[in-house]
Design an enzyme around this catalytic site. Sequence first.
Site, PDB file in Angstrom:
ATOM      1  N   GLN A 166     -90.871 -30.996   6.454  1.00  0.00           N
ATOM      2  CA  GLN A 166     -89.825 -31.116   5.106  1.00  0.00           C
ATOM      3  C   GLN A 166     -88.290 -30.536   5.371  1.00  0.00           C
ATOM      4  OE1 GLN A 166     -92.972 -29.252   5.317  1.00  0.00           O
ATOM      5  NE2 GLN A 166     -94.073 -29.430   3.233  1.00  0.00           N
ATOM      6  N   GLY A 169     -92.408 -28.731  -3.763  1.00  0.00           N
ATOM      7  CA  GLY A 169     -91.274 -27.706  -4.169  1.00  0.00           C
ATOM      8  C   GLY A 169     -91.909 -27.229  -5.397  1.00  0.00           C
ATOM      9  N   ALA A 170     -91.847 -25.756  -5.537  1.00  0.00           N
ATOM     10  CA  ALA A 170     -92.372 -25.178  -6.569  1.00  0.00           C
ATOM     11  C   ALA A 170     -92.177 -25.699  -8.051  1.00  0.00           C
ATOM     12  CB  ALA A 170     -92.357 -23.769  -6.688  1.00  0.00           C
ATOM     13  N   ASP A 204     -92.690 -19.745  -3.668  1.00  0.00           N
ATOM     14  CA  ASP A 204     -93.660 -20.545  -4.575  1.00  0.00           C
ATOM     15  C   ASP A 204     -94.331 -19.594  -5.351  1.00  0.00           C
ATOM     16  OD1 ASP A 204     -93.330 -22.047  -1.831  1.00  0.00           O
ATOM     17  OD2 ASP A 204     -94.242 -23.496  -3.155  1.00  0.00           O
TER      18      ASP A 204
END
Length: 312
Positions: free
Chosen positions: A174, A49-50, A215
């Site tokens: 995910q 996750g960014a 992202d």
Amino acid sequence: VSELPAPLRWRDGALEILDQRRLPGAEVWLRCATWRDVAEAVRTLAVRGAPAIGIAAAYGVALAAPGERSVAAAGLKAARPTAVNLAWAVDRALAAADPLREAEAVAAEEAARCEAIAAAGAALVPAGARALTICHTGALAAGGPGTALGVLVRAHREGRLREVVACETRPLLQGARLTMWECMRLGVPARLIVDGAAALLMRRGEVDLVMAGADRIAVNGDTANKIGTYALAVLARHHGLPFYVAAPGSTVDPAAADGGAIPVEERDPDEVLRIGAPAGARASNPAFDVTPAELITAWITERGVVRTPPLP
Ligand code: MRU
């Protein structure tokens, strides 16, 4: 209904990461005592996750001896190329007199940004809406309430969201593993679909909007997110549905004029092949795609709702 753990914590001079590869089956904390441990955890998606990989990498800089911080910064940035939050947070920690305090500041700021995103975005969700999402953008991906999923959880708490429709998100699932886990822990109604079912559900009128994370967002609004996001944006346009992107300002890359400047991570083909392809089969495994700005209805950041790029 329960609150969720943070994706990571600082304990006894080391970074501990809640290993997202093991969820939902087991809640295992992975101890990273060196910057190389952190880089490996980012590369192998123990943390993902960014915003979360940016926070982890900032702590990674703090784990490096002062003389090796530049080497550590380069190694951490190389762990994953697409999420700009990673390089942004590493550079902040590298420039700081005290990288540990800076990492803590980055973590606190990202959590606060997510709260603001949730507040701004929840108002976009109409009463009774069913929202399609992809990958996982909740607390474990960002801290605080998360980004796109944080918006949806907030909309549910405000009594508007009826259901999250979660794309499973091939190849690493995910959506199936993490989005469903978070929604169920938080008491948010959620339904899991295979990625290829999105078109049918839209056709049947079972989806009212799409809410995705990001992202990296170029200045013109082109947005990189998990592979499959672009397809959802095309489908949303075809079916006349709004397509929203929720992300903090740390995901906007002022150096990327448009999506052509965004590097797309190509991961090990084995992630695609290992569900049963014949030995020797070939595969491509791009982890992200770039959705053109013209397919995006609005971007939700901590500053509010932006309908017309450039992004700040
Ligand atoms: O490969 P991943 O699992 O790190 O991909 C994550 C995503 O695509 C998320 O949508 C994005 O990082 C936003 S997380 C708040």
